[in-house]
Design an enzyme around this catalytic site. Structure first.
Site, PDB file in Angstrom:
ATOM      1  N   ALA A  40       0.829  -1.210   0.000  1.00 47.46           N
ATOM      2  CA  ALA A  40       0.000   0.000   0.000  1.00 47.46           C
ATOM      3  C   ALA A  40       0.856   1.249   0.000  1.00 47.46           C
ATOM      4  CB  ALA A  40      -0.910   0.011   1.213  1.00 47.46           C
ATOM      5  N   GLY A  85       1.859  -6.120   0.834  1.00 44.36           N
ATOM      6  CA  GLY A  85       0.717  -6.310  -0.045  1.00 44.36           C
ATOM      7  C   GLY A  85       1.109  -6.661  -1.461  1.00 44.36           C
ATOM      8  N   GLU A  97       1.539 -10.308  -1.407  1.00 51.26           N
ATOM      9  CA  GLU A  97       0.200 -10.897  -1.392  1.00 51.26           C
ATOM     10  C   GLU A  97      -0.399 -10.913  -2.793  1.00 51.26           C
ATOM     11  OE1 GLU A  97      -3.953 -10.509   1.130  1.00 51.26           O
ATOM     12  OE2 GLU A  97      -2.412  -8.977   1.346  1.00 51.26           O
ATOM     13  N   GLU A 143       5.962  -6.420   7.802  1.00 52.29           N
ATOM     14  CA  GLU A 143       4.984  -5.755   8.659  1.00 52.29           C
ATOM     15  C   GLU A 143       5.422  -5.676  10.124  1.00 52.29           C
ATOM     16  OE1 GLU A 143       2.797  -6.774   4.974  1.00 52.29           O
ATOM     17  OE2 GLU A 143       4.239  -7.820   6.226  1.00 52.29           O
TER      18      GLU A 143
END
Length: 256
Positions: free
Chosen positions: A64, A107, A110, A130
């Site tokens: 993000a 992300g 992911e 993270e």
């Protein structure tokens, strides 16, 4: 140029992250564009598979765009519509190839794991940073990582924030092929061509069956009847398969 480029060529949808100056971090606007791309791919019968790639050698995607702040609103959260965090789960029904280079973390990692086939440049680095940055939420990336990597490898990545390189990712079965960066697009295109030699509706039915019973015991999966497989049995492509076999020629698929 749009931050997410989209075009279709010879039954292959090409989705390309195009924000290299921001290491392809996904903004809210990109999230919306990705959602529209996935919807188009799912809905268009002329699209048989997709290739997801990114501009710039430094990064595939770092997740993000945190510069938008905590109030950032997204339609489907970090991975642009595939993971379902913060919204309904959207699964791409068509096969997808991800072409990954440079940093593929958070992300972005992911998003790559949402693909069915991953081709990695030698420069690729996969990671879950993270917890190293004190961040953890409804984090789909950890759930995908623990399912796609050996348990202790995934846990080490989750709990230390350390990355693995492309060679290690291939060793652990995360990626299908490792190539020089200069050959990444060609390798992804070759995988898409291999996919599209197969009956497209058969591929879609197979993917639906595999993913639909992935978390179930084998006995349950074997006893399940799948709507997509039954629909395929009545398709024009099945009739073409039978005609081609009788006539001693290669079938010409239409995806109908």
């Amino acid at each position: 140029m749009a931050d997410v480029e989209f075009h279709v060529d010879n039954h292959v949808a090409h989705v390309r992250l195009n924000r290299p100056q921001g290491m392809n971090a996904i903004t809210g606007g990109m999230d919306d564009l990705l959602f529209e791309a996935w919807k188009t791919i799912n809905d268009d019968p002329e699209i048989w598979c997709a290739v997801l790639s990114a501009e710039g050698e430094k990064a595939f995607c770092i997740g993000a765009d945190v510069s938008e702040g905590p109030e950032r609103k997204t339609r489907m959260a970090l991975a642009g519509g595939l993971t379902g965090i913060g919204g309904p789960l959207v699964t791409l029904r068509k096969p997808m190839v991800a072409a990954v280079q440079g940093f593929c973390v958070g992300g972005g990692f992911e998003l790559a794991m949402c693909a069915d086939i991953i081709v990695a440049a030698e420069t690729a680095q996969f990671g879950l940073p993270e917890t190293r940055h004190g961040i953890i939420g409804e984090c789909g990336v950890v759930h995908r990582a623990i399912r796609q990597l050996p348990h202790h490898i995934a846990m080490a990545m989750i709990l230390t924030g350390e990355r693995i390189d492309a060679a290690s990712a291939a060793q652990y079965g995360l990626v299908n092929e490792v190539v020089p960066y200069a050959g990444l697009a060609e390798a992804a295109a070759a995988w898409a061509a291999k996919i599209n030699k197969c009956a497209p509706l058969a591929n879609q039915a197979a993917k639906a069956a595999v993913l639909g019973r992935l978390g179930y015991p084998l006995e349950v999966a074997l006893m399940t009847r799948f709507e997509e497989i039954e629909q395929y049995a009545e398709s024009d492509d099945v009739r073409e398969r039978n005609a081609a076999a009788a006539e001693g020629r290669k079938p010409v698929w239409t995806g109908r």
